[in-house]
Structure formats: structure tokens, C-alpha cells
Design a protein around this motif. Structure first.
Motif, short mmCIF file in Angstrom:
data_model
loop_
_atom_site.label_atom_id
_atom_site.label_comp_id
_atom_site.label_asym_id
_atom_site.label_seq_id
_atom_site.Cartn_x
_atom_site.Cartn_y
_atom_site.Cartn_z
N GLY A 145 0.79 -1.20 0.06
CA GLY A 145 -0.02 0.02 -0.13
C GLY A 145 0.79 1.27 0.01
N GLY A 146 1.86 1.17 0.87
CA GLY A 146 2.51 2.56 0.98
C GLY A 146 3.19 2.97 -0.28
N PRO A 147 3.88 2.33 -1.26
CA PRO A 147 4.36 0.91 -0.82
C PRO A 147 5.74 1.13 0.18
N PRO A 201 -1.82 4.09 -3.74
CA PRO A 201 -1.48 5.44 -3.86
C PRO A 201 -0.33 5.10 -5.09
N GLU A 202 -0.25 6.46 -5.78
CA GLU A 202 0.66 6.54 -6.82
C GLU A 202 2.08 6.72 -6.16
N THR A 203 3.03 6.04 -7.24
CA THR A 203 4.50 6.00 -6.63
C THR A 203 5.30 7.22 -7.36
N LYS A 204 5.17 7.25 -8.60
CA LYS A 204 5.91 7.98 -9.28
C LYS A 204 7.42 7.56 -9.20
N SER A 205 7.59 6.27 -9.08
CA SER A 205 8.93 5.64 -8.78
C SER A 205 8.72 4.21 -9.34
#
Length: 553
Positions: free
Chosen positions: A436-438, A528-532
Motif C-alpha cells: 500500500g505505501g508502498p 497510492p501512486e508512487t511516481k517511482s
């Protein structure tokens, strides 16, 4: 020797030429190749001095007939990464470090390893690599920081985090915050309490993968330099005798380490890292087994953040070996397991005694009858959750209160800092699990802020993320299944009653099955979006916190 694959025979003339370009002679190349894995960087205070120790290791390896070949790994300072995007990368870095050590060792056909480390994820990553590679290996830490002094008392990193909460509540002024900030971290080394780094360094010693003294000799003492040199000497002995990590990292060794952890009152993060190291060693270690050990192991050491003692005090009282000697008296650990000394645990403990019983209590006069960590289950944590029960106030061992629900740490921290959390509340922070965080962020800022505001004795905090070893209070983490995979924590709503019973190992959401079924039908997965791209790859492979957040193969 494995290195013969890269250096012997006509076909390896090009390989030898490259080594000669690095300045190595024929007779040096013929020696065993010993990888010295140096986790130095100039950011982590626990690592800034590692180059000094690396020189001692390399000189010792060389003096005992090996060829030391040094290479680095990355490392994250959890304190600096705390409470922003950076913490999403901390736990994932464990797998990256483990992989990088394996890549270097296999690519260069190394014969053995000395793993120089000190902080949080880097320590278990090194042990995981040793177990996976299964070539002779020894872990050596940089040692703990000394505690700071302020107004006649020893202080550490947790004090400055809590000072933020005190300032928010108007209990202290800016000048006091600055004074604590300047005093709490006075030397290099891993932060002075029984936080995750020091807990894991103690675990390496308890497992037998590190030499006696590894967990407690302060970073600034010359004894730490001597230990580094001994690590170089002992790795050559391990190579000579053919002793490999999986001969040391047996099921019995992990049960020993768990008992030591419970006696010390160590960080809840060991409940992630010990199973992860065991997984790399081909050993199954479950939360149920760890909880059973806690139930039968007395809590002997009251260490910061739950108590007043620091690692330097534990060192002065005899260190991890003294704790182990005390546990061995009553058969609470197995003395027959092998260690990197080439001797058994029992042989290492001959003549070891406790020198300060105010720091290491007698078995018949413990701080608590049970160990420092408890595993809670219930409808809210079917696969388990973890709490550092030794750092929970007595009045919070059983608690029932209304849920205050936040999707992510930032929203919860904002509410706490705005003084919107009231006595009796149960703060729920979700979508912070491994997927989730991730990355399963540590949440020292909200827990320490609550403690600083004086709410740790009346407010509980529950999350599918995790907590820093510096956290205290009724902080229940590692809730599994996590929200992102549809765990019940995803269905909690504002005002729901949550029941916590730590002695009974119970975590329950008091909502009817019918209502929960209605909520589940309406629930939509939220990632949640990570952008990574790195975090996206991590999310795709990581397992639950109950499984140590290892990669699914």
C-alpha cells in the motif's frame, strides 16, 4: 576456492591482467578472495566512521593470508527519511542491498565475506545475503552511539522527536527544542537506544553470525576497532574450517535470537527482519513461534525508548553475552548452536557474568514476566499485528475507543499536530503496508508527537505500516492483511469502536458482520501512486508484513 573460477589456468589470463591493473601481484591473486562489504556513507551517523573499521578489517584479512577486496552498498538513514516520501524507500532498500551483495560476490567468485554495517535495513540485508550465498561470512557492526546528556539526564534521538510534540502542546519553548536537538546525538554510531539498528546488531550476535560484543561496544571505543580486526581474523578461520552461514543460521539459532530479543525488549522491526533472514537461510520462522517465545521469556532489560537505559549501559553490564548467559541458566536458549567463533553458544558463554543487575535483571525479578513484543490477532488482524508491549503504559494494555481514520501518515500527523486527537481515541493509519505505501513506512513522528503531548497513555495507534524502534506507547503495527490487499483495516470508518487487549493478544473491530459485508461490497482497492519505477517493482513482488515483507519468488 570459488575464486579459482576467476583466476586459475590459461583461460583466466585476461582476468589476471585486470587484477594486475588494480595493482595486485601474482602471489596476492593466489590468495583467498575475501569480500569486505563496506556500507559507509557520509549521511548516516552510524556509518560515517566505517572506513576506519574497514581498514582494520582489510589489514587483518591481509595479515592472515587473504586478499581483501572492498566494495560498497547503499544505506538509508531512517531518521532523516522519516515522515516524508523518503521512508517509502527504507524497507525496500533491504532487498536492494541483499541483491547487490549477492551480485558482487557471485560475479567476482569471492571465497568469503566480511559484512561491515550498522543501521536498520542494512544489517538484515547483509545477513540475508550471507544466508543466500552460503559462503563463509561474518557480520561486524559499527557500534552504537553514546547517549547525549541534557539537564543531568541521558537522552537520545527519541527525545528530540518527542520534543516536537511537547513544543506543539506548548509544554516547552523553542530554546529547549534546540538544546535537545544539539545534545541528543553526540557521537557517530547507531542511535543510542534499543531501536531497530541496535536491536538488529544484537540479533546478529545472538544468532552467532557476529562476534561477541558486536551489539554493544560503542562506536567511539578502541574496542570496536579491535573487534573489526578480530572479524578479519575469524573470517579466515571460517574459510579454513569450511564453516558456512547456514550451519550457523539454524532454526535453533533463530529461536535463540528471538528469546534474546524478548529479554532485551527490542524493536518490533525484528518481527520483519528475523523471518526475512530465516527465509534466506531456508528456515521457516512464524509470528506464532515468535509470540510463543515472548510468552515464556522474561523481559530483563529496560532500554530506551521504553526504559531509561542505553546501549552503553548494557555494554557495561556485560552486553548481549551476559543476557544470553542469564537465559541459558534456565534453558531459555540452546547452548549447542554454532557461532562464527567456531565454538558453540555455551562455549562462548563460559565465565560470562552479569556485572550490573540494575541493567540486566535476574530471571526471578524481571521488568515483565513476558518478553518485549506481543503478536495480536483478531478480525482486524487475521494474519497478525505487532506491538512492543514493554513500552506500553499499564493503563493502555487494555483499551477500547473510537477510530480516527487516516489514509496515509501525513494526514494523521497533520491532525495530531493540529491537536485534533483526543484522549481515548484509536488512530488508524492505513494504506502504509508493504504494497500500500508502498514500502511499509516507519511512523516515529506521529507516535513521538503523541508521547510528547502526553497522549501516549490514553491514545492508541494502529497501522498496516510499522514503527521505529524509537516508538513507544500503544503502537500496533504490521496489521496483516493490509488495506491495499483488502484487509479489514480498509473497512474501518470514523467512530467505529476498536478493542485492544494486549495480554489476551486480541485486536478487534466491533462492527457487525452484516455491516462489514455491506462495506466490503462498496470497497474499491486503493493503491497510492508512487511516481517511482523502483517502488512499482517492489509493490509487485513484496509479500505481507506477516511474512517478513520478503519478495515472492
Amino acid at each position: 576456492m570459488k575464486s579459482s573460477l576467476a583466476k586459475e589456468g590459461l583461460a583466466r589470463a585476461p582476468h589476471r591482467s585486470l587484477l594486475k591493473a588494480s595493482g595486485f601481484t601474482d602471489w596476492e591473486i593466489a590468495r583467498p578472495w575475501i569480500g569486505v562489504v563496506n556500507a559507509y556513507n557520509s549521511i548516516i551517523p552510524g556509518h560515517t566512521h566505517l572506513n576506519r573499521l574497514a581498514e582494520g578489517i582489510k589489514n587483518s584479512v591481509y595479515g592472515h593470508g587473504g586478499l581483501p577486496l572492498e566494495f560498497p552498498t547503499i544505506g538509508i538513514c531512517d531518521g532523516i527519511a522519516m515522515n516524508h516520501e523518503g521512508m517509502k524507500f527504507s524497507l525496500p532498500s533491504r532487498e536492494l542491498i541483499r541483491d547487490s551483495v549477492e551480485v558482487m560476490a557471485r560475479a567476482h567468485a569471492l571465497d568469503a565475506l566480511v559484512l561491515l554495517t550498522n543501521c536498520d535495513k542494512i544489517i538484515p540485508a547483509m545477513a540475508m545475503a550471507a544466508a543466500e550465498l552460503n559462503i563463509p561470512a561474518i557480520v561486524i557492526s559499527g557500534g552504537p552511539m553514546l547517549a547525549g546528556r541534557h539537564k543531568g539526564k541521558d537522552i537520545d534521538l527519541s527525545n528530540i522527536f518527542e520534543a516536537v510534540g511537547k513544543r506543539t502542546a506548548g509544554l516547552i519553548d523553542d530554546a529547549e527544542v534546540e538544546a535537545v536537538e544539539n545534545a541528543c546525538c553526540p557521537t557517530c554510531g547507531s542511535c543510542a537506544g534499543m531501536f531497530t539498528a541496535n536491536t538488529m546488531n544484537c540479533m546478529m550476535e545472538a544468532l552467532g553470525l557476529a562476534l561477541p560484543g558486536n551489539g554493544t561496544i560503542p562506536a567511539v571505543l578502541s574496542a570496536r576497532d579491535r573487534l573489526a580486526k578480530e572479524a578479519g581474523r575469524y573470517v579466515m578461520m571460517l574459510l579454513e574450517k569450511g564453516i558456512r552461514p547456514r550451519q550457523i543460521l539454524t532454526k535453533r539459532a533463530f529461536l535463540n535470537a528471538a528469546a534474546v530479543d524478548m529479554a532485551l525488549g527490542g524493536s518490533t522491526n525484528t518481527m520483519l527482519h528475523l523471518p526475512a533472514v530465516a527465509h534466506s537461510a531456508g528456515v521457516e520462522l512464524t509470528l506464532a513461534e515468535l509470540d510463543a517465545i515472548s510468552a515464556r521469556t522474561p523481559h530483563l532489560c529496560s532500554m530506551s525508548p521504553g526504559g531509561s537505559h542505553h546501549i552503553q549501559d548494557l555494554y557495561g553490564a556485560g552486553g548481549v553475552q551476559a543476557v544470553m548467559a542469564r537465559l541459558l541458566e534456565k534453558g531459555l536458549i540452546d547452548g549447542g548452536t554454532l557461532t562464527v567463533t567456531g565454538r558453540t553458544v555455551a562455549e562462548n558463554l563460559e565465565g560470562v557474568t552479569v556485572t550490573d543487575e540494575t541493567v540486566i535483571r535476574p530471571l526471578d525479578d524481571p521488568y515483565h514476566a513476558q518478553g518485549g513484543i506481543a503478536v495480536l490477532r483478531g478480525n482486524l488482524a487475521l494474519d497478525g499485528s505487532v506491538v512492543k508491549q514493554s513500552a506500553v503504559a499499564p493503563e493502555m494494555m487494555v483499551h477500547s475507543g473510537p477510530a480516527r481514520v487516516f489514509d496515509g501518515e501525513e494526514a494523521a500527523t497533520e491532525a495530531i499536530m493540529a491537536e485534533k486527537i483526543r484522549s481515548g481515541d484509536v488512530v488508524v493509519i492505513r494504506y502504509e503496508g508493504p504494497k500500500g505505501g508502498p514500502g511499509m513506512r516507519e511512523m516515529l513522528t506521529p507516535t513521538a508527537t503523541l508521547a510528547g503531548m502526553g497522549l501516549d497513555r490514553s491514545v492508541a495507534l494502529i497501522t498496516d505500516g510499522r514503527f521505529s524502534g524509537a516508538s513507544r506507547g500503544a503502537s500496533i503495527g504490521h496489521v496483516s492483511p493490509e488495506a491495499a490487499t483488502g484487509g479489514l483495516i480498509a473497512l474501518v470508518e470514523e467512530g467505529d469502536t476498536i478493542e485492544i487487549d494486549i495480554p489476551a493478544r486480541r485486536l478487534h473491530l466491533a462492527v457487525s458482520d452484516e455491516e462489514l459485508q455491506r462495506r466490503r461490497q462498496a470497497w474499491q482497492p486503493r493503491l497510492p501512486e508512487t511516481k517511482s519505477s523502483f517502488l512499482d517493482r517492489y509493490r509487485a513482488f513484496v509479500t505481507s508484513g506477516a511474512q517478513g515483507a520478503v519478495f515472492d519468488r
